[in-house]
Write a protein that holds these residues in place. Sequence first.
Motif, PDB file in Angstrom:
ATOM      1  N   PHE A  30       0.767  -1.415  -0.115  1.00 19.93           N
ATOM      2  CA  PHE A  30      -0.126   0.000   0.123  1.00 19.93           C
ATOM      3  C   PHE A  30       0.779   1.130  -0.251  1.00 19.93           C
ATOM      4  N   LEU A  31       2.104   1.194  -0.059  1.00 23.79           N
ATOM      5  CA  LEU A  31       2.955   2.151  -0.387  1.00 23.79           C
ATOM      6  C   LEU A  31       2.730   2.857  -1.738  1.00 23.79           C
ATOM      7  N   CYS A  32       2.745   4.234  -2.153  1.00 25.11           N
ATOM      8  CA  CYS A  32       2.311   4.563  -3.326  1.00 25.11           C
ATOM      9  C   CYS A  32       3.353   4.707  -4.215  1.00 25.11           C
ATOM     10  N   LEU A  33       3.304   4.532  -5.689  1.00 20.29           N
ATOM     11  CA  LEU A  33       4.063   5.049  -6.546  1.00 20.29           C
ATOM     12  C   LEU A  33       3.336   5.787  -7.719  1.00 20.29           C
ATOM     13  N   ASN A  34       3.435   6.815  -7.788  1.00 24.05           N
ATOM     14  CA  ASN A  34       2.772   7.937  -8.839  1.00 24.05           C
ATOM     15  C   ASN A  34       1.322   7.653  -8.382  1.00 24.05           C
ATOM     16  N   LEU A  36      -0.449   5.708  -6.739  1.00 24.67           N
ATOM     17  CA  LEU A  36      -1.432   4.446  -6.888  1.00 24.67           C
ATOM     18  C   LEU A  36      -0.542   3.407  -5.920  1.00 24.67           C
ATOM     19  N   PRO A  37      -1.459   2.631  -5.009  1.00 28.60           N
ATOM     20  CA  PRO A  37      -0.611   1.489  -4.097  1.00 28.60           C
ATOM     21  C   PRO A  37       0.032   0.684  -5.338  1.00 28.60           C
ATOM     22  N   LYS A  94     -13.736   2.786  -8.927  1.00 26.08           N
ATOM     23  CA  LYS A  94     -13.957   1.818  -9.562  1.00 26.08           C
ATOM     24  C   LYS A  94     -12.974   1.041 -10.081  1.00 26.08           C
ATOM     25  N   LYS A  95     -12.082   1.369 -10.671  1.00 30.03           N
ATOM     26  CA  LYS A  95     -10.993   0.900 -11.297  1.00 30.03           C
ATOM     27  C   LYS A  95     -10.025  -0.106 -10.376  1.00 30.03           C
ATOM     28  N   THR A  96      -9.913   0.245  -8.887  1.00 29.44           N
ATOM     29  CA  THR A  96      -9.299  -0.607  -8.153  1.00 29.44           C
ATOM     30  C   THR A  96      -9.564  -2.143  -8.008  1.00 29.44           C
ATOM     31  N   VAL A  97     -10.770  -2.357  -8.346  1.00 32.09           N
ATOM     32  CA  VAL A  97     -11.276  -3.834  -8.367  1.00 32.09           C
ATOM     33  C   VAL A  97     -11.602  -4.285  -9.808  1.00 32.09           C
ATOM     34  N   PRO A  98     -10.844  -4.992 -10.358  1.00 30.95           N
ATOM     35  CA  PRO A  98     -10.925  -5.584 -11.682  1.00 30.95           C
ATOM     36  C   PRO A  98     -12.313  -6.452 -11.857  1.00 30.95           C
ATOM     37  N   ALA A  99     -12.962  -6.128 -12.954  1.00 29.42           N
ATOM     38  CA  ALA A  99     -14.101  -7.180 -13.021  1.00 29.42           C
ATOM     39  C   ALA A  99     -13.777  -8.424 -13.412  1.00 29.42           C
ATOM     40  N   GLY A 100     -14.459  -9.318 -12.940  1.00 28.78           N
ATOM     41  CA  GLY A 100     -14.189 -10.761 -12.995  1.00 28.78           C
ATOM     42  C   GLY A 100     -13.073 -11.349 -12.596  1.00 28.78           C
TER      43      GLY A 100
END
Length: 297
Positions: A30-34, A36-37, A94-100
């Motif tokens: 959960f350290l961030c790069l630009n 994002l974790p 929304k993008k943090t959890v990929p569909a499927g």
Amino acid sequence: MFARPEVAVLPVAGLSTRNLPATKAMHKGFLCLNNLPIIQYAVDACAEAGVKEIIFIYSDDTSRAMYENYFSPKEDLEERLLRQDKLELWEALKKTVPAGVKFSFARQSEPKGNGHAVVCAKEIIGKRDFIVMWVDDVYVCRGKGILSQLSEVYERSGGIVENIIMFPKEELSRYGVLTGAVKEGNIVSASGVIEKPKMEQIESPYASMGPYVLPNLILDILPEVQKGSNGEINLTDAINFAAQRGTPLKGVLTATERYDCGTNEELAKSNIRLSIRNNKVLYEEAVKTIKELDGEI
């Protein structure tokens, strides 16, 4: 033709001591790069390559809860952002959890090495071939993702397919190094790999970096692996055994940019590099700061 694996193992156990003090209260994923974790980059790479199940190897219930919470939908928060017309934040959330993609968990109760971590996922993996990816090595691609590049090679040849990087000889003793290497285009066929070799053992400039696309038989070989020179059970030693027994081993010089997040210093460097590459405003600010430091303004 071989079917590309649809299950990936992401080892996230360990104390993350190289990233203290931040990792005193949270896992290094959960350290961030630009902004994002770093775990998000690994999960996104898996989703882009068609992975259907991601297995996190965790060490304690606190870190597991972090991953379960982060990769679960947050409907209340999503609705609030929509009501407030904060669409960019809503899309990012929304993008943090990929569909499927299914998320599973296996516990590594003792820090015995990355090879041991992979074995902990054996029951969940079952008879499937699989992917292993280290989360503190982030690979950014302008085209196909790194796992897609590796999977395409695997689909043609099967066996073991891994990402490799060329390093000067004096740096190679930090890594696993391919032996019996023969290069054709961006693919290197090898007879084996030596983990953290001595200078006189280095035969090629190719470091075994991961990610890896692995046949299921690796899970049967790993219990044979003894502790290496670092006192741990290493995945590269199992890969070496498999190659010596006839499993094809191919390294791929992938079209990627690597961002090392393994230590605080490397994470800071990676943040600078990736941030100014992706953001003109930050680039201009970096140039201004450098000139100020150099006494030019």
